[in-house]
Scaffold this motif. Structure first.
Motif, short mmCIF file in Angstrom:
data_model
loop_
_atom_site.label_atom_id
_atom_site.label_comp_id
_atom_site.label_asym_id
_atom_site.label_seq_id
_atom_site.Cartn_x
_atom_site.Cartn_y
_atom_site.Cartn_z
N ALA A 109 -3.04 2.90 15.25
CA ALA A 109 -3.92 3.40 14.31
C ALA A 109 -3.05 4.02 13.22
O ALA A 109 -3.44 3.87 11.94
N PHE A 110 -1.93 4.65 13.67
CA PHE A 110 -1.25 5.34 12.44
C PHE A 110 -0.50 4.33 11.46
O PHE A 110 -0.33 4.50 10.31
N ILE A 111 -0.28 3.14 12.05
CA ILE A 111 0.27 1.89 11.04
C ILE A 111 -0.76 1.59 10.31
O ILE A 111 -0.34 1.33 9.08
N VAL A 112 -1.80 1.29 10.95
CA VAL A 112 -2.96 0.89 10.03
C VAL A 112 -3.24 1.92 8.64
O VAL A 112 -3.53 1.64 7.64
N PHE A 113 -3.45 3.07 9.21
CA PHE A 113 -3.79 4.20 8.25
C PHE A 113 -2.57 4.27 7.29
O PHE A 113 -3.01 4.17 6.15
N GLY A 114 -1.37 4.03 7.65
CA GLY A 114 -0.24 4.23 6.82
C GLY A 114 0.07 3.12 5.72
O GLY A 114 0.01 3.16 4.66
N MET A 118 -0.20 4.41 2.23
CA MET A 118 1.25 4.63 1.82
C MET A 118 1.79 3.62 1.18
O MET A 118 1.98 2.53 1.88
N ASP A 119 2.28 3.49 -0.08
CA ASP A 119 3.02 2.41 -0.57
C ASP A 119 4.53 2.50 -0.47
O ASP A 119 4.94 3.70 0.18
N TRP A 142 -4.74 -3.11 -5.75
CA TRP A 142 -4.12 -2.34 -4.89
C TRP A 142 -2.96 -3.07 -4.22
O TRP A 142 -2.93 -4.28 -3.80
N ARG A 143 -1.77 -2.36 -3.97
CA ARG A 143 -0.57 -2.84 -3.49
C ARG A 143 -0.54 -2.03 -1.78
O ARG A 143 -0.81 -0.92 -1.85
N PHE A 144 -0.43 -3.16 -0.71
CA PHE A 144 -0.04 -2.60 0.64
C PHE A 144 1.12 -2.76 0.79
O PHE A 144 1.43 -4.20 0.98
N ASP A 145 1.89 -1.97 1.50
CA ASP A 145 3.28 -2.13 2.07
C ASP A 145 3.47 -1.57 3.29
O ASP A 145 3.00 -0.72 3.86
N LEU A 146 4.07 -2.68 4.34
CA LEU A 146 4.31 -2.51 5.61
C LEU A 146 5.94 -2.10 5.53
O LEU A 146 6.56 -3.15 5.30
N THR A 147 6.36 -1.04 5.97
CA THR A 147 7.71 -0.64 5.94
C THR A 147 8.09 -0.25 7.43
O THR A 147 7.33 0.07 8.36
N ARG A 148 9.67 -0.33 7.62
CA ARG A 148 9.99 -0.09 8.98
C ARG A 148 9.84 1.59 9.17
O ARG A 148 9.49 1.58 10.49
N PRO A 149 10.00 1.99 8.27
CA PRO A 149 9.87 3.73 8.60
C PRO A 149 8.40 4.04 8.98
O PRO A 149 8.25 4.69 9.92
#
Length: 200
Positions: A109-114, A118-119, A142-149
């Motif tokens: 859920a936090f991954i989806v929320f972030g 969060m970009d 809108w830009r959506f980024d999935l990051t390792r952190p």
């Protein structure tokens, strides 16, 4: 008259998930708020978000393993001593699975929320280092980024939540009853009259 039987292990996953969700919200609403605050804390991002893979595995894996050990050992002391061996094993497996599922679900859920909020720029600002971009997309301007952190911080908070849920189960009889009360009741119904300890 036939004796009552134990509930089937294949109980509806949807119903069990709803039970865990209700218990979590009711008994751990303060903790869930605290975990959300930690998600928005830059110190957590600077510590966990910059870990390498080995240290992250040691941290998250260690916390998860510790919570499982505490949970299994604690259930042996907190579940009724009159429970049969099979019932005790079923109850332990159920609670362990639900604690694991709770932590994994909360981390996801936090991954989806972030991912939605969060970009990459914000992640780099909070973590104080270049964000390792794993996947990105754009929609409606809108830009959506999935990051390792983001994944690392979410996994860490999920493991912390497992510890808290495990401790809640061990210290609160109402929570335990909400999760395994049917097994305890079924086991009591299967014992012959006079078996085990009688309540005075």
């Amino acid at each position: 008259m036939s004796l009552p039987t134990l509930p089937r292990p294949t109980r509806s996953f949807r119903r069990r998930g709803a039970d865990v969700l209700l218990v979590s919200v009711r008994e751990m609403k303060v903790l869930l708020g605290l975990v959300f605050v930690l998600f928005l804390t830059t110190e957590v991002w600077r510590f966990v978000g910059r870990l390498d893979s080995v240290r992250l595995i040691v941290l998250v894996g260690g916390i998860t393993a510790a919570s499982m050990i505490i949970l299994i050992a604690g259930l042996r002391r907190t579940l009724p001593t009159t429970m049969g061996r099979r019932s005790l094993m079923l109850a332990t497996r159920r609670v362990v699975g639900e604690v694991l599922a709770f932590g994994i679900t909360l981390g996801a859920a936090f991954i989806v929320f972030g991912f939605l909020t969060m970009d990459r720029v914000l992640v780099e600002e909070w973590s104080g280092a270049a964000a390792n971009l794993l996947w990105t997309c754009a929609a409606g301007g809108w830009r959506f980024d999935l990051t390792r952190p983001l994944i690392q911080v979410s996994a860490f908070l999920g493991s912390i939540s497992m510890v808290a849920f495990a401790l809640e189960v061990l210290t609160d009889a109402h929570t335990r009853h909400s999760l395994v009360g049917d097994l305890i009741a079924s086991d009591a119904g299967r014992r012959p009259i006079g078996a085990g300890s009688l309540a005075k």
